[in-house]
Design an enzyme around this catalytic site. Structure first.
Site, PDB file in Angstrom:
ATOM      1  N   LYS A 259       0.843  -1.201   0.000  1.00 51.97           N
ATOM      2  CA  LYS A 259       0.000   0.000   0.000  1.00 51.97           C
ATOM      3  C   LYS A 259       0.882   1.256   0.000  1.00 51.97           C
ATOM      4  O   LYS A 259       2.031   1.199   0.436  1.00 51.97           O
ATOM      5  CB  LYS A 259      -0.860   0.031   1.271  1.00 51.97           C
ATOM      6  CG  LYS A 259      -1.954  -1.013   1.333  1.00 51.97           C
ATOM      7  CD  LYS A 259      -2.700  -0.904   2.661  1.00 51.97           C
ATOM      8  CE  LYS A 259      -3.769  -1.969   2.774  1.00 51.97           C
ATOM      9  NZ  LYS A 259      -4.945  -1.700   1.933  1.00 51.97           N
ATOM     10  N   ARG A 333     -10.502 -11.305   1.507  1.00 52.22           N
ATOM     11  CA  ARG A 333     -11.408 -12.302   0.921  1.00 52.22           C
ATOM     12  C   ARG A 333     -10.817 -13.707   0.990  1.00 52.22           C
ATOM     13  O   ARG A 333     -11.554 -14.691   0.977  1.00 52.22           O
ATOM     14  CB  ARG A 333     -11.779 -11.907  -0.506  1.00 52.22           C
ATOM     15  CG  ARG A 333     -10.631 -11.787  -1.464  1.00 52.22           C
ATOM     16  CD  ARG A 333     -10.940 -10.931  -2.679  1.00 52.22           C
ATOM     17  NE  ARG A 333     -10.978  -9.505  -2.348  1.00 52.22           N
ATOM     18  CZ  ARG A 333     -11.224  -8.544  -3.231  1.00 52.22           C
ATOM     19  NH1 ARG A 333     -11.459  -8.840  -4.493  1.00 52.22           N
ATOM     20  NH2 ARG A 333     -11.234  -7.278  -2.861  1.00 52.22           N
TER      21      ARG A 333
END
Length: 486
Positions: A259, A333
């Site tokens: 990130k 996920r």
């Protein structure tokens, strides 16, 4: 200190109307409160405060707070109960004024809804300052009068549940590691005889063949933990439980798909799903809700290292499906895929998962509401009705086949962990991915990325991690327990 409510006048020229507690206090001080209110400026607007000193020896400081219109109820345009929200915001503002005066105790006018008043007080005063030497005065809010003590106590428990989630999310990632998170929750539940907590180690996760979860965890030096909570509050312990599943990434660097550094510190709250569902179960136990509830939280860090997932790697989930990891920052996920597979082993009445899953959810709805993707209109109705009461709103999002095609069209595996059109409909493709691991007919996925933190949007929460939608999950569980009761 004392916090009292006042309604705004229906007509511009008429005098504002005090609550019944305000009326009683005004009589006690021979009408001085009304007199002061009439001479010290225009009528109080909603959420604004005015403070008076020396009116009564028991209450050296009295804060009067604007509650807005007296008969504000459910606002269909806003999808919440406006009266309750007004009370929460007004009481929070009043209690903070008392705190600024460094007065350690405040009595709060129930304002016609003691639960909402208690929530406003307890949520409004909360602040994470564990690690600071200079701390704000701790203020204990109490109910003024005794008429609504049961509703007040319920509000305190609801708010303390959300504050627990806020505490876990706000704490630095070196203080809340996967094992420390699990231990904190275990400690909170220790006093309940009808709760069992299992802290499953890495070896157990491996025997469960949770390859997707383990692939994320292996990049960090912190070992993963699978937290499993069983609350048996139902009349019959063999009744089908409600299963809550929460994403528990205690720090998310993005892994190899790193990130940007600005704002990365906020990723200590990437376990917001686990924090809210575990806090909701702590609250359900404190309220002694009559239902069986199971909480599942896969906990780990997502870090870049020589052992981390690499873009293009293929991993195998618990149900045998293979997943191409095209972006290691779409890791939540992967944890949830395995946890959702495991959730199906409990013959659940419904499965509800919560996760700070996608930046796309924040882009879509901002901090106004939690996005809900569900295959069950029955489940949606319960969540929606619960959120109107709590003011912590939900909004239904699509689970179209259109999005499923974008994750199943994958060169190397059964599924890709990102949609093939990259950014388009990112929250929807993430939900479509999760749906591939669900066979239950009542399942809902709550994407809470947009409601993770609060700047100033929710007036009764201070700046910082929000702990949303813990109270909505609790209210939802309470409604479900009544449902099965009837």
């Amino acid at each position: 200190g004392l916090v009292l409510g006042i309604y705004s006048s229906e007509k511009d020229d008429s005098a504002a109307q005090l609550t019944s507690a305000g009326d009683s206090f005004d009589r006690l001080v021979s009408g001085k409160l009304r007199e002061l209110l009439s001479i010290c400026g225009p009528p109080l607007k909603k959420g604004k405060t005015r403070i008076f000193h020396g009116l009564h020896q028991d209450f050296p400081s009295v804060v009067v707070v604007g509650l807005g219109k007296k008969n504000a109820g459910v606002n269909d345009q806003e999808n919440w109960n406006e009266g309750k929200e007004n009370i929460r915001a007004a009481v929070a503002a009043g209690c903070r004024q008392i705190q600024d005066l460094e007065i350690p105790c405040v009595e709060v006018d129930p304002c016609g809804d003691a639960q909402a008043a208690a929530e406003g007080a307890v949520l409004g005063l909360h602040e994470y300052n564990e690690l600071k030497q200079k701390k704000k005065t701790v203020v204990t809010p109490e109910l003024h009068g005794s008429a609504e003590s049961e509703a007040w106590q319920k509000g305190v428990i609801y708010a303390e549940g959300q504050n627990l989630a806020r505490y876990l999310m706000e704490a630095p990632a070196n203080y809340i590691t996967p094992i420390k998170f699990a231990e904190q929750i275990e400690q909170k539940l220790r006093s309940f005889s009808n709760v069992k907590v299992h802290i499953r180690p890495e070896s157990w996760i491996a025997t469960q063949q949770m390859g997707a979860f383990l692939s994320v965890a292996k990049g960090s030096a912190e070992p993963p933990v699978f937290l499993e909570i069983h609350y048996l509050g139902g009349a019959n312990t063999s009744d089908s439980p409600l299963v809550f599943v929460g994403k528990g990434v205690t720090f998310d660097s993005g892994g190899i798909s790193l990130k940007p550094s600005s704002g990365m510190d906020a990723m200590r709250a990437d376990m917001g799903g686990a924090a809210t569902i575990c806090s909701a179960i702590v609250t359900a136990a404190a309220l002694n809700l009559p239902l069986n509830l199971i909480g599942l939280a896969p906990l780990c860090e997502n870090m870049p290292s020589g052992k981390a997932n690499k873009p293009g790697d293929v991993v195998r989930a618990k149900n045998g499906k293979t997943i191409q990891v095209d972006n290691t920052d779409a890791e939540g996920r992967l944890l949830l895929a395995d946890a959702l597979c495991y959730a199906h082993s409990f013959n659940a009445k419904a499965i509800v998962n919560a996760a700070t899953l996608t930046g796309a959810m924040d882009v879509a709805l901002g901090s106004a509401a939690t996005g809900v993707f569900t295959n069950s209109s029955w489940l949606w109705t319960h969540l929606y009705e619960a959120s109107i009461l709590t003011g912590d709103r939900v909004w239904r999002m699509p689970l179209f086949e259109h999005y499923t095609k974008q994750v199943t069209d994958c060169p190397l595996a059964d599924l890709s962990n990102i949609g093939k059109y990259s950014r388009a409909g990112g929250a929807c493709t993430a939900a479509a991915f999760l749906k591939e691991f669900v066979t239950a007919s009542h399942w809902a996925h709550l994407d809470i990325a947009g409601v993770m933190s609060n700047k100033d949007e929710v007036p009764y929460l201070r700046k910082g991690m929000a702990g949303r939608p813990t109270r909505t999950l609790v209210e939802f569980a309470a409604r479900l327990s009544q449902d099965s009761h009837n």
